[in-house]
Design a protein around this motif. Sequence first.
Motif, PDB file in Angstrom:
ATOM      1  N   MET A  82     -30.458 -23.955  32.011  1.00 20.88           N
ATOM      2  CA  MET A  82     -29.815 -23.211  30.927  1.00 20.88           C
ATOM      3  C   MET A  82     -30.836 -22.714  29.913  1.00 20.88           C
ATOM      4  N   TYR A  83     -31.805 -23.577  29.550  1.00 18.27           N
ATOM      5  CA  TYR A  83     -32.833 -23.140  28.608  1.00 18.27           C
ATOM      6  C   TYR A  83     -33.661 -22.000  29.202  1.00 18.27           C
ATOM      7  N   THR A  84     -33.947 -22.093  30.498  1.00 17.62           N
ATOM      8  CA  THR A  84     -34.690 -21.021  31.160  1.00 17.62           C
ATOM      9  C   THR A  84     -33.922 -19.706  31.086  1.00 17.62           C
ATOM     10  N   MET A  85     -32.628 -19.767  31.342  1.00 14.10           N
ATOM     11  CA  MET A  85     -31.801 -18.558  31.242  1.00 14.10           C
ATOM     12  C   MET A  85     -31.792 -18.008  29.822  1.00 14.10           C
ATOM     13  N   ALA A  86     -31.696 -18.919  28.853  1.00  8.46           N
ATOM     14  CA  ALA A  86     -31.674 -18.471  27.461  1.00  8.46           C
ATOM     15  C   ALA A  86     -32.961 -17.737  27.106  1.00  8.46           C
ATOM     16  N   LEU A  87     -34.088 -18.249  27.587  1.00  8.25           N
ATOM     17  CA  LEU A  87     -35.367 -17.609  27.297  1.00  8.25           C
ATOM     18  C   LEU A  87     -35.486 -16.263  28.008  1.00  8.25           C
ATOM     19  N   ARG A  88     -34.876 -16.111  29.174  1.00 13.95           N
ATOM     20  CA  ARG A  88     -34.908 -14.826  29.877  1.00 13.95           C
ATOM     21  C   ARG A  88     -33.961 -13.826  29.226  1.00 13.95           C
ATOM     22  N   TYR A  89     -32.932 -14.352  28.581  1.00 11.21           N
ATOM     23  CA  TYR A  89     -31.921 -13.484  27.969  1.00 11.21           C
ATOM     24  C   TYR A  89     -32.399 -12.932  26.626  1.00 11.21           C
ATOM     25  N   ASP A  90     -32.991 -13.812  25.787  1.00 15.56           N
ATOM     26  CA  ASP A  90     -33.429 -13.435  24.442  1.00 15.56           C
ATOM     27  C   ASP A  90     -34.463 -14.457  23.970  1.00 15.56           C
ATOM     28  N   PRO A  91     -35.235 -14.144  22.927  1.00 14.18           N
ATOM     29  CA  PRO A  91     -36.224 -15.106  22.427  1.00 14.18           C
ATOM     30  C   PRO A  91     -35.557 -16.385  21.922  1.00 14.18           C
ATOM     31  N   VAL A  92     -36.235 -17.511  22.094  1.00  9.95           N
ATOM     32  CA  VAL A  92     -35.788 -18.812  21.608  1.00  9.95           C
ATOM     33  C   VAL A  92     -36.929 -19.444  20.821  1.00  9.95           C
TER      34      VAL A  92
END
Length: 742
Positions: free
Chosen positions: A59-69
Amino acid sequence: MSLNRLDEEYALEKRGRFFVASDTQGNREGEANVDHHELILLKADALASENRLKEAVDMYTMALRYDPVRPDQLSALVGCVLRNFKKKTEESPIKTERQHESEFDCPGCLSFICEPVTLTCGHSYCRRCLQQNALSKCKLCNEDIRTRPGEPRLNVIVSGLLEKWFPEDARRTKSIGEAESLLKSKRYEEAITLTSKLIESDASNVWVWECQAEAHRELKHFPQALQDWESCLRIIPSPERYFRKAKILQEMGCVDESLQVFLQCLALDENFHQAKREVELILHDLLSPACENVKVGLRETTQNTATHLRSKTLFAEDQEQQTQIQVQSATHAASSQPPLKTLEKPGRSESLQQSGLSTAHSLHVPGISRTIEEGLKRVDSSSQLSDPDKGAPLKRKLSEEGEGVTYSHGSKYKKHDETDSIATPVVKEETSPRVVPPELLDPNDFECSLCMRLFYHPVTTPCGHTFCRTCLERCLDHNFQCPLCKESLQEYLACRKYTVTQVLDNIIQRHLSGEHSERLKLHTEETKELSDLTKNVPVFVCTMAYPTVPCPLHVFEPRYRLMIRRCMETGTRQFGMCISDTEKGFVDYGCMLQIRSMHFLPDGRSVVDTIGGKRFRVLSRGIKDGYSIANIEYLEDTKVNDVEELGKLQVLHDQVYEKARKWFQKLENRFRNQILQHFGPMPEREGDIQATPNGPAYCWWLLAVLPVDPRCQLSILSMTTVKERLIKIRHILTYLQIHHRV
């Protein structure tokens, strides 16, 4: 994308496939205003909090691919990784810390305590431990020591004794101070020369290794600095030292090893925020896409897939095959990289690449969480984690923390040609405790400067001077200054923590056992004398007191502070109360008071809650340490045995009780409320009026609240028959009713 859909997709993903539901026009319109990035992060945090590491990483990987974290948004992931790490380290303990055994060693650093500072808890540490803020709580009693104000002051007595008994250790401690001064003045080579000599003579002092490590770090001698920090950790592990070792590893580009050590730091102290921040940054770098233009939004991915599929479409099979090929190629590429240059200081992204991390290959695929999960099993594998030639991605190494952790302090980064040139230091352990030379043991060195006797329960003030506890308390009854240096002890008095200085008390009991036994015997005799409740009974000359009636007192005079303290220390918790007499000092009759509780005020005054006990008659008077004492005999009522007389006495008792009740009810509300507040309600009528030596309790309650001259009250207190007392009280009530006085 709604949370329900995310749950549905992850239920499928747990079975090894990732499905994307087909969108409808209605769904797309309803999701127009949904913050998908926030939903993904919330889901990732929830998974991490449940210790579902594999799914959380996805999930964190997806979040980083989706937008900056931001890195601080990965705190839940850090907690999850740390919990797994701690779970395995508990199964395979890292190192058992060397125990504090000798009174001449500091509990903090386990080195010779040449510059002792005594804390309010009574335990002593070397001044260097306190100056370096190396401790937040006492290691022996767990008391918080961070609130200690000002510069730590040496314990004058203990410091002088240690310099006298162990001059070589004292000189060595001063040399460590010189090395630290050289370090502060940036004379690093000289500092290293001096610390090397000190290590040759005694390699068990952690401060020598720390000083040498800092000097090597400033000179960019990172391998040597790392060796020094490992030596420190062998002596006494601490979060701060793990953190510094991890920073050295970062300087050398060993990010995978630094991550392990940062986690080790957090395992000892979860509130070490600097280490947590570093772990967040490493994980952020680890999970981030290779470059900014590779970001692929989940919404875009979903829409593109939906144009080809009207129902749930499986698309993970090809991607997983792709993942295996890419991870293999990443491993092969990393294995062909040149050896790590340990003396260079690369940036964070460069360090990740040097450690064998290929984020473009290892993270740009949907199935990477399996790599993370499998990887949490090898955090202790020295050859796998440390050898850059193996080239396994850091992400896999992070995830391999889950099983079989056996951490080693040894260096795992060195190249083969460095291994021979830098020998691993051996920390020498103390084989025998220090022994006080008998010829230098002088009882006069342990003499209290106030009572001129051997210390008994020695306490040390914040200014570093030591006195017997009772001697110091008597001095503070009169003023707030140290008896020797006149420094203000007002804060010390306010906290009232006169804790025994353990190191000094232990030395006296161990090395001066004969003198200590004599001193203890003398103290026991004095306490026994003060405990006698018929001879030399302390007398508080103040007000009238009565049996069973509360008597609150405000104690502020030094003589009465001492008297009350002695009553508490002896365990009697009792003293006499009499009113004053111009000729004799105090009258012939009084009442014993039982201390129920005490409340100390910051300036040494106290509010003492007492209740009346036995009545007494004074036989003789005296003075002790400023307060009055007396030999006394106790009074008891004469019992009526004749049945007829007892019946008449009972009738009289009932008449007086009813008369008193009516008088009290007719009082104005303000007077009645004041009486209730100070003395409580009127006692109930008693079935047996001769059950106690002092007769019915309501008589004494009436006597305390009636507006009567103290001399009249004293005459009633001295009566030894219930009949006389009841007749006298009836006369007073009749007089008050006739004259309407309150």
